[in-house]
Design a protein around this motif. Sequence first.
Motif, mmCIF file in Angstrom:
data_model
loop_
_atom_site.group_PDB
_atom_site.id
_atom_site.type_symbol
_atom_site.label_atom_id
_atom_site.label_comp_id
_atom_site.label_asym_id
_atom_site.label_seq_id
_atom_site.Cartn_x
_atom_site.Cartn_y
_atom_site.Cartn_z
ATOM 1 N N TYR B 247 18.251 30.087 29.270
ATOM 2 C CA TYR B 247 17.075 30.717 28.650
ATOM 3 C C TYR B 247 15.891 30.728 29.626
ATOM 4 N N ARG B 248 15.821 29.698 30.456
ATOM 5 C CA ARG B 248 14.744 29.628 31.456
ATOM 6 C C ARG B 248 14.745 30.849 32.384
ATOM 7 N N THR B 249 15.936 31.393 32.672
ATOM 8 C CA THR B 249 16.021 32.554 33.563
ATOM 9 C C THR B 249 15.433 33.809 32.922
ATOM 10 N N ALA B 250 15.136 33.720 31.622
ATOM 11 C CA ALA B 250 14.536 34.862 30.910
ATOM 12 C C ALA B 250 13.011 34.773 30.898
ATOM 13 N N GLU B 251 12.465 33.750 31.535
ATOM 14 C CA GLU B 251 10.999 33.638 31.613
ATOM 15 C C GLU B 251 10.456 34.635 32.638
ATOM 16 N N ALA B 252 9.106 34.658 32.768
ATOM 17 C CA ALA B 252 8.440 35.702 33.559
ATOM 18 C C ALA B 252 8.890 35.742 35.019
ATOM 19 N N ASP B 253 9.216 34.578 35.593
ATOM 20 C CA ASP B 253 9.620 34.558 37.005
ATOM 21 C C ASP B 253 11.133 34.400 37.168
ATOM 22 N N GLY B 254 11.876 34.601 36.086
ATOM 23 C CA GLY B 254 13.318 34.424 36.131
ATOM 24 C C GLY B 254 14.052 35.723 36.432
#
Lengths: 269, 269
Positions: B247-254
């Motif tokens: 899910y972290r990879t779906a953040e703004a810098d992911g």
Amino acid sequence: MTGAYVHGYDARESERLRDQAGSLVELLHADTSYPAGSAVLEAGCGVGAQTVTLARNSPGARFTSVDISGASLRQAQAKVEAAGLANVAFREADVFDLPYGPASFDHVFVCFVLEHLARPAEALARLKTVLRTGGSMTVIEGDHGSAYFHPDSAAAREAIRCQVELQRRAGGNAMIGRQVYPLLVGAGFEAVRVSPRMVYADASRPQLVEGFTRRTFTAMVEGVRASAIAAGLTEPAHFDAGIRDLYRTAEADGVFCYTFFKGVGEKPR
Amino acid sequence: MTGAYVHGYDARESERLRDQAGSLVELLHADTSYPAGSAVLEAGCGVGAQTVTLARNSPGARFTSVDISGASLRQAQAKVEAAGLANVAFREADVFDLPYGPASFDHVFVCFVLEHLARPAEALARLKTVLRTGGSMTVIEGDHGSAYFHPDSAAAREAIRCQVELQRRAGGNAMIGRQVYPLLVGAGFEAVRVSPRMVYADASRPQLVEGFTRRTFTAMVEGVRASAIAAGLTEPAHFDAGIRDLYRTAEADGVFCYTFFKGVGEKPR
């Protein structure tokens, strides 16, 4: 879901570029051209692998190609002269200490450079200062973590990891391609658009099998054999098995995949 | 068909397949259309995730969509009826024991099916018998080995490996996408052409981040949590850390990357 078409279009466009590309050069560079009269900085031109293509695709633009290695620059210059191109000036310079004032260039182009730098974000920030507002920054990087193949092979994956680890110890990052988007955004560029350029090689594409799987990627990994063994990262027999398995993916029933990432951003006005 | 369907048949799974088809429909299927009057077999239609798109893109073709699960077929049929399409017939059938004679179809279409079969080459051979000479075989498969992302995460990679291992134990192969070319050639198809369809999701493509990274891929891996823990492949805390990192990879810098492979071949005349 809305927006699916746009994303699909990007992927198909990428695919079209790949299918049309007679070579890796076309896949990566065919959609880069600069207006007549514009001043373009190629930062880290190395031996000029991209310089001839850049200068030929934008005959009216004036290129300044810099590199930290004088020996590399001389090779680049010889290539450009052999191609009969007169729109490139060369200069020995460090990306981190450029001999140019603010806003000296309309566009900046960086290819296969950030992967070798310990501070790629800072390099982009430095390059941004010599770029005028509204000018474009283009970054192209590969990503060794994007390599997979058939038949799969643990030894082949480990040989690739030797290359990744050696590059890491030298201060670089062989898996930086996936980070082109956050790097450009983090450096303050706007309207950033990254498009992956996937190389897919099976026996129906013999030129890619020969030109990329064998002679580019596998040859590159093979080239770190002595360093990897000297660094204690692998044993000769195991490394050689990995290289054999990489060449195996170039056989009639083999498949090799690798992806480059091309990002373009704009310096905010 | 051998082996359990690792993704399961529950409501959430149905929703995931629908979301997947919705977000990827153009990317995967926009270039598939069949001539009016042709007879097309969709083998392993499942809950009809692709059936509506297929039938809509080829309004003059007559589709026969088969699946081994009657419950799935009823859902597929409801979707097709809700879409107002009248060119699809459904039939409960096993890909390895099809109730059709030789050369019954002009074209065959198989999507996300071979990955679940212990004998994918044999399945293609069986399907080839019901295809007329000169007819086309289309195969679409994903490849979990094509998934990579930023920030990279060992825990996330291990969570994905749980899914791959469970699918392997069920007789399938979640990394079959890269093998579409050798499978089609090996089954005796000619003029085989495989094109990868890469999904690249960063914050500049928010619908893809939501529709693919979060709701398709990560949700799918998350869905094997209980099975992976029960099978002793992971510990709850470690698996959950992997899911958080995905899910972290779906953040703004992911950034998240995944590739599907679409292959088309022709039955020799």
